[in-house]
Design an enzyme around this catalytic site. Structure first.
Site, PDB file in Angstrom:
ATOM      1  CB  SER A 119      46.330  19.164   8.790  1.00 38.79           C
ATOM      2  OG  SER A 119      45.116  18.497   8.996  1.00 38.79           O
ATOM      3  CG  ASN A 147      54.331  12.949  15.424  1.00 40.13           C
ATOM      4  OD1 ASN A 147      55.470  13.139  15.860  1.00 40.13           O
ATOM      5  ND2 ASN A 147      53.243  13.221  16.129  1.00 40.13           N
ATOM      6  CE  LYS A 188      56.204  16.556  17.594  1.00 41.81           C
ATOM      7  NZ  LYS A 188      55.671  16.605  16.248  1.00 41.81           N
TER       8      LYS A 188
HETATM    9  P1  NAP Z   1      46.024  14.563   7.434  1.00 40.85           P
HETATM   10  O1  NAP Z   1      45.349  15.873   7.663  1.00 40.85           O
HETATM   11  O2  NAP Z   1      45.254  13.311   7.705  1.00 40.85           O
HETATM   12  O3  NAP Z   1      46.538  14.558   5.928  1.00 40.85           O
HETATM   13  C1  NAP Z   1      47.111  13.453   5.326  1.00 40.85           C
HETATM   14  C2  NAP Z   1      46.861  13.561   3.839  1.00 40.85           C
HETATM   15  O4  NAP Z   1      47.588  12.541   3.178  1.00 40.85           O
HETATM   16  C3  NAP Z   1      45.380  13.403   3.429  1.00 40.85           C
HETATM   17  O5  NAP Z   1      45.015  14.509   2.664  1.00 40.85           O
HETATM   18  C4  NAP Z   1      45.368  12.131   2.606  1.00 40.85           C
HETATM   19  O6  NAP Z   1      44.510  12.188   1.488  1.00 40.85           O
HETATM   20  C5  NAP Z   1      46.793  12.117   2.096  1.00 40.85           C
HETATM   21  N1  NAP Z   1      47.205  10.787   1.654  1.00 40.85           N
HETATM   22  C6  NAP Z   1      47.347   9.654   2.366  1.00 40.85           C
HETATM   23  N2  NAP Z   1      47.758   8.653   1.586  1.00 40.85           N
HETATM   24  C7  NAP Z   1      47.876   9.163   0.336  1.00 40.85           C
HETATM   25  C8  NAP Z   1      48.251   8.620  -0.914  1.00 40.85           C
HETATM   26  N3  NAP Z   1      48.591   7.330  -1.041  1.00 40.85           N
HETATM   27  N4  NAP Z   1      48.263   9.431  -1.982  1.00 40.85           N
HETATM   28  C9  NAP Z   1      47.905  10.732  -1.880  1.00 40.85           C
HETATM   29  N5  NAP Z   1      47.542  11.320  -0.705  1.00 40.85           N
HETATM   30  C10 NAP Z   1      47.526  10.520   0.368  1.00 40.85           C
HETATM   31  O7  NAP Z   1      47.353  14.438   8.274  1.00 40.85           O
HETATM   32  P2  NAP Z   1      48.223  15.615   8.955  1.00 40.85           P
HETATM   33  O8  NAP Z   1      47.553  16.053  10.202  1.00 40.85           O
HETATM   34  O9  NAP Z   1      48.600  16.627   7.941  1.00 40.85           O
HETATM   35  O10 NAP Z   1      49.499  14.790   9.411  1.00 40.85           O
HETATM   36  C11 NAP Z   1      50.561  14.424   8.530  1.00 40.85           C
HETATM   37  C12 NAP Z   1      51.746  14.038   9.412  1.00 40.85           C
HETATM   38  O11 NAP Z   1      52.195  15.217  10.084  1.00 40.85           O
HETATM   39  C13 NAP Z   1      51.372  13.029  10.527  1.00 40.85           C
HETATM   40  O12 NAP Z   1      52.418  12.136  10.744  1.00 40.85           O
HETATM   41  C14 NAP Z   1      51.161  13.920  11.744  1.00 40.85           C
HETATM   42  O13 NAP Z   1      51.392  13.254  12.979  1.00 40.85           O
HETATM   43  C15 NAP Z   1      52.226  14.990  11.488  1.00 40.85           C
HETATM   44  N6  NAP Z   1      51.947  16.262  12.176  1.00 40.85           N
HETATM   45  C16 NAP Z   1      50.731  16.874  12.041  1.00 40.85           C
HETATM   46  C17 NAP Z   1      50.501  18.088  12.683  1.00 40.85           C
HETATM   47  C18 NAP Z   1      49.170  18.807  12.559  1.00 40.85           C
HETATM   48  O14 NAP Z   1      48.973  19.806  13.256  1.00 40.85           O
HETATM   49  N7  NAP Z   1      48.260  18.379  11.726  1.00 40.85           N
HETATM   50  C19 NAP Z   1      51.517  18.653  13.471  1.00 40.85           C
HETATM   51  C20 NAP Z   1      52.739  18.014  13.576  1.00 40.85           C
HETATM   52  C21 NAP Z   1      52.948  16.807  12.922  1.00 40.85           C
HETATM   53  P3  NAP Z   1      42.926  12.138   1.549  1.00 40.85           P
HETATM   54  O15 NAP Z   1      42.522  13.534   1.950  1.00 40.85           O
HETATM   55  O16 NAP Z   1      42.557  11.810   0.162  1.00 40.85           O
HETATM   56  O17 NAP Z   1      42.575  11.103   2.572  1.00 40.85           O
END
Ligand code: NAP
Length: 303
Positions: A10, A103, A182
């Site tokens: 995301s 996060n 946070k």
């Molecule tokens: P997400 O949608 O689950 O995306 C994580 C990505 O990382 C996935 O595409 C996953 O790949 C990839 N990944 C994991 N391990 C990997 C590796 N070894 N090599 C390559 N790619 C890898 O997570 P997210 O929501 O973006 O969140 C990321 C961080 O931002 C978290 O800590 C979250 O709490 C924080 N955050 C998110 C938001 C939000 O609105 N989403 C807002 C604020 C903070 P695959 O697709 O292949 O599984």
């Protein structure tokens, strides 16, 4: 100089698409050849913004690509950060910089320990995004991102790339304080929404529990040398509950979708920090234990 974005989830996709469309050199680093093939098949990353979707054919490689990396946006979940960085550490140039989007707290130190001498810059974001399909990201909530460096307060030159990409951001000389604040907000709200299976706003019916957690979190922040982050915490907790009354918290959504939570880097980290500071915080510990039991009942990892 190109940005490498590890993790086209995301937030990673939200950053990569905005940098790319502004003409900033960027490429994705995907998990393995299968994910790379699926991405190439899709023809790019699609950003959905205000109901409009646009696909961007951003260059991509997988972890095995040997090309050096000078600027890395680590955009995976906190529990994946160490493994992900280990897979690319050998490719980081000596002067490489790594921006950490995770996060909570704890993963930033784990990553930095693996990268002695490299500049690691934690970020804290209030932007909201989710995936509504593979290689598609929906920009769900405008927000802001604070970026800093706990060791060196000199702003990096690449902040101008974020400007170009219209990624709202502020250089923060006290990024650790921001991350602690946070984390405290998260600990006061998210676990209770899971335990009571409710929207944020419904916590007004459990105000005694919220109040007890706020008091302990203030003690924790002060005991951890984060007095500034403790200021008016209780007011901000109630303000957030009111402003996001109709929302389900991220932890609630993770549990409801049977996804692994980031508990170890949120409530787990807070409880470990309390122990380290020799603080007795019974409400925080009780909520932690209840949450772990809840995850057990749902067959979800406890860490
Ligand atoms: P997400 O949608 O689950 O995306 C994580 C990505 O990382 C996935 O595409 C996953 O790949 C990839 N990944 C994991 N391990 C990997 C590796 N070894 N090599 C390559 N790619 C890898 O997570 P997210 O929501 O973006 O969140 C990321 C961080 O931002 C978290 O800590 C979250 O709490 C924080 N955050 C998110 C938001 C939000 O609105 N989403 C807002 C604020 C903070 P695959 O697709 O292949 O599984």
């Amino acid at each position: 100089m190109s940005w490498h974005v590890l993790g086209a989830g995301s937030l990673g996709s939200l950053w990569a698409t905005r940098l790319f469309r502004a003409g900033v050199p960027v490429q994705l680093v995907l998990r393995n050849p299968q994910r790379l093939a699926a991405y190439l098949q899709a023809g790019g990353l699609t950003l959905v913004e205000q109901g409009q979707s646009e696909r961007y054919a951003i260059a991509a490689s997988d972890l095995s690509d040997p090309a050096p990396i000078a600027r890395l946006l680590l955009a995976c979940k906190a529990y994946d950060a160490v493994e992900a960085i280990a897979a690319v550490a050998h490719r980081l140039a000596p002067e490489a910089e790594v921006i950490l989007l995770q996060n909570g707290l704890g993963s930033q130190d784990e990553v930095a320990q693996q990268l002695p001498g490299r500049r690691c810059l934690p970020a804290s974001s209030t932007e909201g995004a989710f995936r509504d399909g593979d290689w598609r990201v929906v920009f769900a909530g405008q927000g802001h991102t604070w970026i800093g460096d706990p060791i060196d307060v000199t702003p990096p030159t690449w902040l101008s790339d974020l400007q170009r990409g219209q990624i709202p951001h502020t250089w923060s000389p006290d990024i650790l304080g921001r991350l602690w604040r946070k984390l405290a907000l998260n600990c006061a709200i998210n676990p209770l929404t899971v335990l009571h299976s409710c929207r944020n706003g419904e916590l007004v019916r459990h105000s005694d529990e919220v109040e007890a957690l706020c008091a302990e979190l203030v003690a924790l922040l002060i005991g951890s040398g984060q007095a500034e982050a403790a200021r008016d915490l209780r007011h901000e907790v109630w303000r957030v509950i009111e402003a996001t009354a109709a929302n389900y918290s991220s932890m609630y959504q993770d549990v409801a979708s049977a996804r692994r939570t980031e508990i170890s880097y949120l409530l787990g980290y807070a409880c470990a920090a309390a122990e380290q500071a020799a603080l007795q915080l019974p409400h925080l510990q009780a909520v932690h234990q209840r949450l772990l039991a809840h995850l057990d009942r749902h067959g979800l990892p406890r860490h």
